[in-house]
Design a protein around this motif. Sequence first.
Motif, PDB file in Angstrom:
ATOM      1  N   GLU A 190     114.566 -23.504 114.135  1.00 42.00           N
ATOM      2  CA  GLU A 190     115.795 -23.513 113.282  1.00 42.00           C
ATOM      3  C   GLU A 190     116.926 -23.239 114.134  1.00 42.00           C
ATOM      4  O   GLU A 190     116.612 -22.653 115.305  1.00 42.00           O
ATOM      5  N   GLY A 191     118.110 -23.701 113.794  1.00 41.47           N
ATOM      6  CA  GLY A 191     119.414 -23.536 114.531  1.00 41.47           C
ATOM      7  C   GLY A 191     119.519 -24.018 115.854  1.00 41.47           C
ATOM      8  O   GLY A 191     118.953 -25.275 116.210  1.00 41.47           O
ATOM      9  N   VAL A 192     120.466 -23.523 116.741  1.00 41.14           N
ATOM     10  CA  VAL A 192     120.643 -24.083 118.249  1.00 41.14           C
ATOM     11  C   VAL A 192     120.374 -23.138 118.955  1.00 41.14           C
ATOM     12  O   VAL A 192     120.409 -21.909 118.949  1.00 41.14           O
ATOM     13  N   ALA A 193     119.947 -23.733 120.368  1.00 42.70           N
ATOM     14  CA  ALA A 193     119.575 -22.766 121.209  1.00 42.70           C
ATOM     15  C   ALA A 193     120.838 -22.484 122.218  1.00 42.70           C
ATOM     16  O   ALA A 193     121.385 -23.480 122.498  1.00 42.70           O
ATOM     17  N   SER A 194     120.823 -21.387 122.866  1.00 43.30           N
ATOM     18  CA  SER A 194     121.934 -21.059 123.545  1.00 43.30           C
ATOM     19  C   SER A 194     122.102 -21.842 124.991  1.00 43.30           C
ATOM     20  O   SER A 194     123.141 -22.372 125.409  1.00 43.30           O
ATOM     21  N   ASP A 195     120.967 -21.852 125.472  1.00 42.33           N
ATOM     22  CA  ASP A 195     120.819 -22.898 126.642  1.00 42.33           C
ATOM     23  C   ASP A 195     121.295 -24.202 126.534  1.00 42.33           C
ATOM     24  O   ASP A 195     121.776 -24.948 127.247  1.00 42.33           O
ATOM     25  N   GLU A 196     120.949 -24.896 125.259  1.00 41.46           N
ATOM     26  CA  GLU A 196     121.301 -26.177 125.030  1.00 41.46           C
ATOM     27  C   GLU A 196     122.726 -26.275 124.563  1.00 41.46           C
ATOM     28  O   GLU A 196     123.361 -27.206 125.159  1.00 41.46           O
ATOM     29  N   VAL A 197     123.268 -25.230 124.145  1.00 40.40           N
ATOM     30  CA  VAL A 197     124.676 -25.360 123.795  1.00 40.40           C
ATOM     31  C   VAL A 197     125.514 -25.580 124.871  1.00 40.40           C
ATOM     32  O   VAL A 197     126.504 -26.155 125.063  1.00 40.40           O
ATOM     33  N   LYS A 198     125.277 -24.811 125.914  1.00 45.10           N
ATOM     34  CA  LYS A 198     125.949 -24.718 127.161  1.00 45.10           C
ATOM     35  C   LYS A 198     126.140 -26.099 127.949  1.00 45.10           C
ATOM     36  O   LYS A 198     126.972 -26.554 128.873  1.00 45.10           O
ATOM     37  N   LYS A 199     125.073 -27.248 127.755  1.00 42.14           N
ATOM     38  CA  LYS A 199     125.179 -28.310 128.075  1.00 42.14           C
ATOM     39  C   LYS A 199     126.131 -29.394 127.184  1.00 42.14           C
ATOM     40  O   LYS A 199     126.104 -30.323 127.631  1.00 42.14           O
ATOM     41  N   ARG A 200     126.466 -28.769 126.211  1.00 42.48           N
ATOM     42  CA  ARG A 200     127.156 -29.782 125.145  1.00 42.48           C
ATOM     43  C   ARG A 200     128.993 -29.302 125.027  1.00 42.48           C
ATOM     44  O   ARG A 200     129.083 -27.845 125.424  1.00 42.48           O
ATOM     45  N   LYS A 201     129.454 -30.359 124.560  1.00 43.37           N
ATOM     46  CA  LYS A 201     131.014 -29.691 124.160  1.00 43.37           C
ATOM     47  C   LYS A 201     131.065 -29.174 122.933  1.00 43.37           C
ATOM     48  O   LYS A 201     130.341 -29.560 122.049  1.00 43.37           O
ATOM     49  N   ASP A 202     131.675 -27.880 122.777  1.00 42.19           N
ATOM     50  CA  ASP A 202     131.709 -27.183 121.450  1.00 42.19           C
ATOM     51  C   ASP A 202     132.829 -27.566 120.713  1.00 42.19           C
ATOM     52  O   ASP A 202     133.784 -27.265 120.918  1.00 42.19           O
ATOM     53  N   PHE A 203     132.421 -27.943 119.542  1.00 40.46           N
ATOM     54  CA  PHE A 203     133.395 -28.322 118.443  1.00 40.46           C
ATOM     55  C   PHE A 203     133.287 -27.484 117.256  1.00 40.46           C
ATOM     56  O   PHE A 203     133.867 -27.676 116.141  1.00 40.46           O
ATOM     57  N   ARG A 204     132.660 -26.271 117.186  1.00 38.06           N
ATOM     58  CA  ARG A 204     132.450 -25.478 116.144  1.00 38.06           C
ATOM     59  C   ARG A 204     133.508 -24.653 115.485  1.00 38.06           C
ATOM     60  O   ARG A 204     133.774 -24.510 114.407  1.00 38.06           O
ATOM     61  N   LYS A 205     134.759 -24.538 116.523  1.00 37.72           N
ATOM     62  CA  LYS A 205     135.948 -24.134 115.945  1.00 37.72           C
ATOM     63  C   LYS A 205     136.938 -25.220 115.419  1.00 37.72           C
ATOM     64  O   LYS A 205     138.013 -24.855 115.146  1.00 37.72           O
ATOM     65  N   THR A 206     136.486 -26.386 115.767  1.00 41.78           N
ATOM     66  CA  THR A 206     137.596 -27.550 115.389  1.00 41.78           C
ATOM     67  C   THR A 206     137.133 -27.975 113.761  1.00 41.78           C
ATOM     68  O   THR A 206     135.839 -28.043 113.243  1.00 41.78           O
ATOM     69  N   LEU A 207     138.247 -28.094 112.877  1.00 45.44           N
ATOM     70  CA  LEU A 207     138.144 -28.433 111.573  1.00 45.44           C
ATOM     71  C   LEU A 207     136.912 -29.498 111.554  1.00 45.44           C
ATOM     72  O   LEU A 207     137.464 -30.691 112.058  1.00 45.44           O
ATOM     73  N   THR A 208     135.955 -29.587 110.765  1.00 50.84           N
ATOM     74  CA  THR A 208     134.885 -30.548 110.631  1.00 50.84           C
ATOM     75  C   THR A 208     134.508 -30.546 109.375  1.00 50.84           C
ATOM     76  O   THR A 208     134.138 -29.689 108.746  1.00 50.84           O
ATOM     77  N   ILE A 209     134.249 -31.929 108.645  1.00 47.10           N
ATOM     78  CA  ILE A 209     134.055 -32.160 107.301  1.00 47.10           C
ATOM     79  C   ILE A 209     133.003 -33.378 107.080  1.00 47.10           C
ATOM     80  O   ILE A 209     133.021 -34.074 107.986  1.00 47.10           O
ATOM     81  N   THR A 210     132.247 -33.414 106.091  1.00 47.99           N
ATOM     82  CA  THR A 210     131.538 -34.456 105.752  1.00 47.99           C
ATOM     83  C   THR A 210     131.898 -35.093 104.432  1.00 47.99           C
ATOM     84  O   THR A 210     132.241 -34.559 103.582  1.00 47.99           O
ATOM     85  N   ILE A 211     131.785 -36.243 104.228  1.00 49.58           N
ATOM     86  CA  ILE A 211     132.196 -36.931 103.043  1.00 49.58           C
ATOM     87  C   ILE A 211     130.984 -38.129 102.800  1.00 49.58           C
ATOM     88  O   ILE A 211     130.572 -38.880 103.520  1.00 49.58           O
ATOM     89  N   ASP A 212     130.184 -38.012 101.705  1.00 48.43           N
ATOM     90  CA  ASP A 212     128.919 -38.567 101.409  1.00 48.43           C
ATOM     91  C   ASP A 212     128.960 -38.806  99.755  1.00 48.43           C
ATOM     92  O   ASP A 212     129.714 -38.171  99.104  1.00 48.43           O
ATOM     93  N   PRO A 213     127.756 -39.378  99.406  1.00 48.91           N
ATOM     94  CA  PRO A 213     127.782 -39.492  98.069  1.00 48.91           C
ATOM     95  C   PRO A 213     127.307 -38.143  97.360  1.00 48.91           C
ATOM     96  O   PRO A 213     126.757 -37.275  98.222  1.00 48.91           O
ATOM     97  N   ALA A 214     127.727 -37.883  95.832  1.00 47.82           N
ATOM     98  CA  ALA A 214     127.352 -36.655  95.634  1.00 47.82           C
ATOM     99  C   ALA A 214     125.990 -36.310  95.658  1.00 47.82           C
ATOM    100  O   ALA A 214     125.785 -34.916  95.724  1.00 47.82           O
ATOM    101  N   ASP A 215     124.995 -37.002  95.440  1.00 51.23           N
ATOM    102  CA  ASP A 215     123.606 -36.604  95.608  1.00 51.23           C
ATOM    103  C   ASP A 215     122.793 -36.996  96.881  1.00 51.23           C
ATOM    104  O   ASP A 215     121.692 -36.781  96.853  1.00 51.23           O
ATOM    105  N   ALA A 216     123.608 -37.193  97.859  1.00 52.88           N
ATOM    106  CA  ALA A 216     123.263 -37.402  99.275  1.00 52.88           C
ATOM    107  C   ALA A 216     122.581 -35.685  99.812  1.00 52.88           C
ATOM    108  O   ALA A 216     123.186 -34.817  99.321  1.00 52.88           O
ATOM    109  N   LYS A 217     121.501 -35.964 100.488  1.00 50.34           N
ATOM    110  CA  LYS A 217     120.882 -34.830 101.326  1.00 50.34           C
ATOM    111  C   LYS A 217     120.870 -35.083 102.477  1.00 50.34           C
ATOM    112  O   LYS A 217     120.790 -33.764 103.701  1.00 50.34           O
TER     113      LYS A 217
END
Length: 693
Positions: free
Chosen positions: A184-211
């Motif tokens: 589960e979740g994300v690994a700290s060593d993998e996160v270091k290789k990536r650009k971090d957008f966790r503090k940027t406003l992010t939303i999803t828009i999908d059908p009401a019954d989507a999973k």
Amino acid sequence: MSARKHHKKGKEHVAEHLYKGKLEVTRSGMGFVIVEGLERDILVKKENLGTGLNGDEVRVAVLHSSKNGRQEGVIKEVLHRKQTEFNGRLEVHAHYAFLVPSKDNIPVDIFIPLHLLHNAKHGDQAIVRIIEWSEKAKNPVGEVISILTNETANEIAMQGILVENGFPLTFPDEVMEEAARFPEGVASDEVKKRKDFRKTLTITIDPADAKDFDDAISFKTLRGGNYEIGVHIADVSHYIHADGDLDKEAYRRATSVYLPDRVLPMLPERLSNELCSLRPDEDKYAFSAVFQITKAGKIKDYWLGKTVIRSQRRYAYEEVQEIIEGASGDYEKEIHILNGIAQNLRAQRFKKGAINFSSTEVRFKLDEHAVPIGIIVKESKQAHQLIEEFMLLANRTVAEYVSNIKVKDKPVPFPYRVHDVPDEDKLKLFTTFATRFGVRFDLNSPESIAHSFNEMLAMVQGKPEQHVLESLGIRTMAKAVYTTENIGHYGLGFENYCHFTSPIRRYPDVLVHRILFECLESDIHPIKQLEQQCRHCSDQERRAMESERSANKYKQVEYMQSYVGEDFDAVISGVASFGFWAETVEQKCEGMVSIADLAEFDDFELLEHEYALVGRNTGLRFRMGDKVRVRVVSANLDKRQIDYTILELPVQRRRSPLDTATAQKNYQVKPPKSAKPKKNPTGKSVPQKRKKK
């Protein structure tokens, strides 16, 4: 693909021509192998099919050529099966059992050892998977994977539709085990290789019954008034490694299949609905296209790469549409800005040659037993267009980036999504028909054709002929496919286009992610069989669409069973020599009016250039787009067929020798004595029902 194999026969060396191709088996049992590069298919008689089944990829040996030049062959090897699971009825005996398939897509029964029955009993309806079929064996060996006896009729039908089209209902154990091993979740060593957008406003828009949320949008206002908008896509390729069990199964399926009451996923739910799904308030790996963009929709710069994100809010399309239309809600300012930019991108796209076909989605409202109790017609609104435009932007940008990269002075092999120009013959037929409505087409170039389509669509908006011209216009278009040959996407007006934004449900997107990452890392390993993989994905897409059409048709018939004997307004949606199809206006349920049912009006012939059935004596026309009044005669679930009978004749357009009043006066059939004739606005009686001759 062909090869020449030598083998000894006595003292002579005999050359055997071998080809690889796709086997198509007719209802009569005759087979034809379609080989790329050969002008004519190779004929395979029933006794030479071996273990080959319809849709299989096979190797065929040519025996000889007939007088008419067609080659005749024998199946030597099945390279890949289209379908391994079959539904039918079980026959259980003292020492063995068989499945008698319910469809004719397999010509023999499937032998089942008793220890592979898994508690199934004689007479049960079941689904069986073929586990072995040696060349010398008459019957394949199978294993029961699902018992359907206690299921409802519609459940059996839905599973049967998926199986018939070659989609396995369950995942192999080794695939499920591989999916279960991911943490589960994300690994700290993998996160270091990536650009971090966790503090940027992010939303999803999908059908009401989507999973399975496979895309998200991030938003940030930059100094100077421009915006940073990120299109973040679930990083499925982080979990699925090439040639692993998960990858092989995902490739085999190539797509998720969406039926009215279920989704058959390409990936196990552990991935599609949990690890990869961009659910709110969870850290997730993503592959992103991030744009610096003006309010007018002009791209100033972009960045492609792997990221880690955290969605702050999950929206249904309906919620976003309410905000766009003026309601208050979370992040309403940002949504209005995003929508404004999306509408500018949309306007630019149509200005550059994209064709603006409108789309409506028909969905069924189901009860607890998956029986349709209502039909909902959904139109594409600005909330849908918001997501659509940013996904199109990301797809186009990725394809354009990769198209400019070379390996040894050659383009990188890449699965483009292409769409060819319209078929010339279909286009001429359509444009001739369109002139009847005052529409003129400029056929001098692909660009002028696209411009003419958009002019037509704008001109007929809201008019009675809108539906027929849109439907026929779409039919002139080529089918979009996956291929390494980049010819552009005509319908969208893009020189470069690919599918990058839905890797949870489309395998080509997984391939795009892998190749894009190699390009970004400058460590490119071209995929040798990529064109073959593209063809497979295109084939699977067509099978998924066929499954969806069949399932929707079943639900239409299931819905209309409650309305046998009732009358509906309808529009003629297709014509053939044996009758015409009519689609009810409100319910969007299509059924057939047989040519035999029209015999009392006249003797009709099909005029293809007019998309009409025309009376030889009266000139009476039943043409695509005509409004008619129909009665439901029958709704047959086994045949997935609705039969209508005609109650009111269509209004005859100009150039027709009969007007409506004359046609109804001279050519109507009499209603049954027990029924009181209805009155139309002109005061003339119109038939309600008639007996079949």
